[in-house]
Structures are given as C-alpha cells and as structure tokens.
Design a protein around this motif. Structure first.
Motif, PDB file in Angstrom:
ATOM      1  N   ALA A  11       0.835  -1.206   0.000  1.00  0.00           N
ATOM      2  CA  ALA A  11       0.000   0.000   0.000  1.00  0.00           C
ATOM      3  C   ALA A  11       0.867   1.253   0.000  1.00  0.00           C
ATOM      4  N   HIS A  12       1.964   1.244   0.776  1.00  0.00           N
ATOM      5  CA  HIS A  12       2.870   2.397   0.802  1.00  0.00           C
ATOM      6  C   HIS A  12       3.535   2.602  -0.556  1.00  0.00           C
ATOM      7  N   LEU A  13       3.969   1.512  -1.171  1.00  0.00           N
ATOM      8  CA  LEU A  13       4.604   1.620  -2.487  1.00  0.00           C
ATOM      9  C   LEU A  13       3.584   1.951  -3.575  1.00  0.00           C
ATOM     10  N   GLY A  14       2.311   1.688  -3.307  1.00  0.00           N
ATOM     11  CA  GLY A  14       1.253   2.001  -4.272  1.00  0.00           C
ATOM     12  C   GLY A  14       1.122   3.490  -4.533  1.00  0.00           C
ATOM     13  N   ALA A  15       1.709   4.321  -3.649  1.00  0.00           N
ATOM     14  CA  ALA A  15       1.661   5.773  -3.842  1.00  0.00           C
ATOM     15  C   ALA A  15       2.624   6.228  -4.935  1.00  0.00           C
ATOM     16  N   LEU A  16       3.593   5.396  -5.297  1.00  0.00           N
ATOM     17  CA  LEU A  16       4.622   5.807  -6.262  1.00  0.00           C
ATOM     18  C   LEU A  16       4.071   6.126  -7.650  1.00  0.00           C
ATOM     19  N   PRO A  17       3.169   5.312  -8.237  1.00  0.00           N
ATOM     20  CA  PRO A  17       2.650   5.670  -9.567  1.00  0.00           C
ATOM     21  C   PRO A  17       1.849   6.977  -9.558  1.00  0.00           C
ATOM     22  N   LEU A  18       1.300   7.333  -8.395  1.00  0.00           N
ATOM     23  CA  LEU A  18       0.491   8.547  -8.303  1.00  0.00           C
ATOM     24  C   LEU A  18       1.342   9.811  -8.376  1.00  0.00           C
ATOM     25  N   VAL A  19       2.589   9.731  -7.891  1.00  0.00           N
ATOM     26  CA  VAL A  19       3.433  10.928  -7.831  1.00  0.00           C
ATOM     27  C   VAL A  19       4.178  11.177  -9.136  1.00  0.00           C
ATOM     28  N   LEU A  27      11.846  10.951  -4.005  1.00  0.00           N
ATOM     29  CA  LEU A  27      11.456  10.114  -2.870  1.00  0.00           C
ATOM     30  C   LEU A  27      12.543   9.085  -2.559  1.00  0.00           C
ATOM     31  N   GLY A  28      13.196   8.564  -3.607  1.00  0.00           N
ATOM     32  CA  GLY A  28      14.306   7.631  -3.398  1.00  0.00           C
ATOM     33  C   GLY A  28      15.461   8.296  -2.685  1.00  0.00           C
ATOM     34  N   ARG A  29      15.760   9.542  -3.058  1.00  0.00           N
ATOM     35  CA  ARG A  29      16.826  10.292  -2.379  1.00  0.00           C
ATOM     36  C   ARG A  29      16.464  10.499  -0.902  1.00  0.00           C
ATOM     37  N   LEU A  30      15.180  10.821  -0.641  1.00  0.00           N
ATOM     38  CA  LEU A  30      14.726  10.992   0.745  1.00  0.00           C
ATOM     39  C   LEU A  30      14.812   9.680   1.522  1.00  0.00           C
ATOM     40  N   ALA A  31      14.516   8.565   0.859  1.00  0.00           N
ATOM     41  CA  ALA A  31      14.584   7.253   1.533  1.00  0.00           C
ATOM     42  C   ALA A  31      16.015   6.936   1.952  1.00  0.00           C
ATOM     43  N   VAL A  32      16.986   7.200   1.072  1.00  0.00           N
ATOM     44  CA  VAL A  32      18.387   6.953   1.417  1.00  0.00           C
ATOM     45  C   VAL A  32      18.829   7.904   2.537  1.00  0.00           C
ATOM     46  N   GLU A  33      18.365   9.157   2.490  1.00  0.00           N
ATOM     47  CA  GLU A  33      18.681  10.119   3.558  1.00  0.00           C
ATOM     48  C   GLU A  33      18.069   9.671   4.878  1.00  0.00           C
ATOM     49  N   LEU A  34      16.880   9.086   4.818  1.00  0.00           N
ATOM     50  CA  LEU A  34      16.233   8.577   6.028  1.00  0.00           C
ATOM     51  C   LEU A  34      17.081   7.484   6.665  1.00  0.00           C
ATOM     52  N   LEU A  35      17.650   6.615   5.837  1.00  0.00           N
ATOM     53  CA  LEU A  35      18.526   5.564   6.373  1.00  0.00           C
ATOM     54  C   LEU A  35      19.820   6.160   6.928  1.00  0.00           C
ATOM     55  N   VAL A  58       3.823  11.489   0.407  1.00  0.00           N
ATOM     56  CA  VAL A  58       5.282  11.519   0.382  1.00  0.00           C
ATOM     57  C   VAL A  58       5.848  10.621   1.480  1.00  0.00           C
ATOM     58  N   GLN A  59       5.290  10.727   2.698  1.00  0.00           N
ATOM     59  CA  GLN A  59       5.791   9.913   3.814  1.00  0.00           C
ATOM     60  C   GLN A  59       5.597   8.426   3.540  1.00  0.00           C
ATOM     61  N   HIS A  60       4.425   8.051   3.028  1.00  0.00           N
ATOM     62  CA  HIS A  60       4.179   6.638   2.717  1.00  0.00           C
ATOM     63  C   HIS A  60       5.113   6.152   1.620  1.00  0.00           C
ATOM     64  N   GLY A  61       5.315   6.971   0.605  1.00  0.00           N
ATOM     65  CA  GLY A  61       6.225   6.585  -0.476  1.00  0.00           C
ATOM     66  C   GLY A  61       7.652   6.415   0.020  1.00  0.00           C
ATOM     67  N   VAL A  62       8.108   7.336   0.879  1.00  0.00           N
ATOM     68  CA  VAL A  62       9.471   7.255   1.432  1.00  0.00           C
ATOM     69  C   VAL A  62       9.609   6.022   2.323  1.00  0.00           C
ATOM     70  N   GLU A  63       8.603   5.761   3.170  1.00  0.00           N
ATOM     71  CA  GLU A  63       8.654   4.577   4.034  1.00  0.00           C
ATOM     72  C   GLU A  63       8.681   3.289   3.219  1.00  0.00           C
ATOM     73  N   GLY A  64       7.848   3.230   2.175  1.00  0.00           N
ATOM     74  CA  GLY A  64       7.830   2.045   1.318  1.00  0.00           C
ATOM     75  C   GLY A  64       9.153   1.841   0.603  1.00  0.00           C
ATOM     76  N   LEU A  65       9.725   2.923   0.068  1.00  0.00           N
ATOM     77  CA  LEU A  65      11.022   2.823  -0.609  1.00  0.00           C
ATOM     78  C   LEU A  65      12.139   2.464   0.363  1.00  0.00           C
ATOM     79  N   THR A  66      12.078   3.024   1.570  1.00  0.00           N
ATOM     80  CA  THR A  66      13.092   2.707   2.577  1.00  0.00           C
ATOM     81  C   THR A  66      13.082   1.221   2.882  1.00  0.00           C
TER      82      THR A  66
END
Length: 199
Positions: A11-19, A27-35, A58-66
C-alpha cells in the motif's frame, strides 16, 4: 531469492505511480537520507510542497522505498530477483527500471549504513570456574552447601571485561538445559530462515 512484501508495504509503495516518475527519484533520495540520518519530517514536508503532493503520500512513499531498498540491500538480491519482487506491484516498465536503478546505485551504501547500525555486543573470550562446598559450620555440623563461581572474560572492541557470577549447581543445570534447548531451536528450519534473512 524474492523479497516478500506485506500488504502494508504494498500500500505504501502504491503511492509511487500517483506521484510520477520524476518525483520517485526525489522520494528515493529521501529514503536513502532517512537511512543515513534518521527521520526528517521537515524534509518530507519540503518535498511535498516542491512536488505539489500531499505530505502523507510523500511519507508513505518514502517509508515504502526505505523498506524496499533496505531489505533488498540486506539480502543482496540480484537484479532479476529485484525485478521479479517489484513486478507483483503492477508498476509501469519505466517505474520498474527507475526503482531498479535506484537500488543498484545505492545498495552498497545502504549495506554500509545497515552494518554501522548493527549493535556491537561483547563476545566470549575465556571462562574460569571454581566449585566451593561448605561441609560444616559452627552451628551445623553436617551441611552440604555447594556454590559454583564463574569468571567470564568478554571482549568488545579490543577491550576486555570480566564478569563474576555465582550460583548453586541446580540453577546452573537449569541454565545449561535452557541453553541446550535454545541451541536445538537454532537447528530448526524456521530459525535458520530467520538467521539467513538477518545477514
């Protein structure tokens, strides 16, 4: 080895096609920064304003990508297995290629970050033990009171520490039985699978 995603992660990754594809890179850059640095809610808010997207998306997409990037990097999934793992999400070919490239570009760094997060626990160095038995005292002539004293030497980052423990034999036998039972559990398929996924 394929990565199994829970319904929540799907469900979190399901937000990616919408953005849209350009926003997925951000969002991928934010996910790596989150780690790298931990949670940064302001970064998500800034990205949401910049991309004109809802903050929760954005938060769901970043969490899913992370989760996707960290689990894939931890298991060192091959390119083909990664593609097969995300294929079940039903994304477009462009988005799948973008996610694969994001994974390939960052997997070594993510493994390094995850290795630094691993707790550094003390390890066994050596053990000394002694059995003391009190056979009598002034008040009791016939008494048997055994005690086992254990001196445990541990190493952590080339520093050595010593722990002194004392117990009676029955407690020590119970401890031995529990440890043997735990070692037996480690030989089960379920535990082997967990340990393999932790590496």
């Amino acid at each position: 080895m394929l990565l199994v995603l829970s319904e929540e992660h799907k469900a979190h990754l399901g937000a990616l096609p919408l953005v849209g594809d350009p926003a997925v890179g951000e969002l991928g850059r934010l996910a790596v920064e989150l780690l790298r640095r931990g949670a940064a809610p302001r970064a998500c808010e800034t990205a949401a304003r910049k991309l004109s997207i809802d903050v929760d998306t954005v938060q769901h997409g970043v969490e899913g990508l992370t989760y996707l990037l960290s689990e894939s990097s931890k298991l060192m999934i091959s390119e083909i297995d990664f593609q097969d793992s995300i294929h079940v999400l039903g994304f477009s070919d462009e988005l799948n290629k973008l996610l694969l490239q994001l994974y390939l570009d960052n997997r070594r760094e993510i493994r390094r970050i995850l290795g630094e997060l691993e707790p550094k626990l003390p390890s066994y160095h050596s053990l000394e033990w002694r059995l003391d038995v009190q056979l009598a005292s002034r008040s009791l002539r016939q008494q048997i009171k055994p005690a086992v004293t254990i001196k445990l030497h541990l190493s952590q980052n080339e520093d050595q520490t010593v722990q002194v423990l004392q117990t009676d034999p029955s407690t020590l036998l119970h401890l031995i039985q529990q440890l043997e039972q735990a070692l037996g559990e480690m030989k089960t398929n379920h535990c082997r699978r967990i340990v393999r996924n932790m590496k």
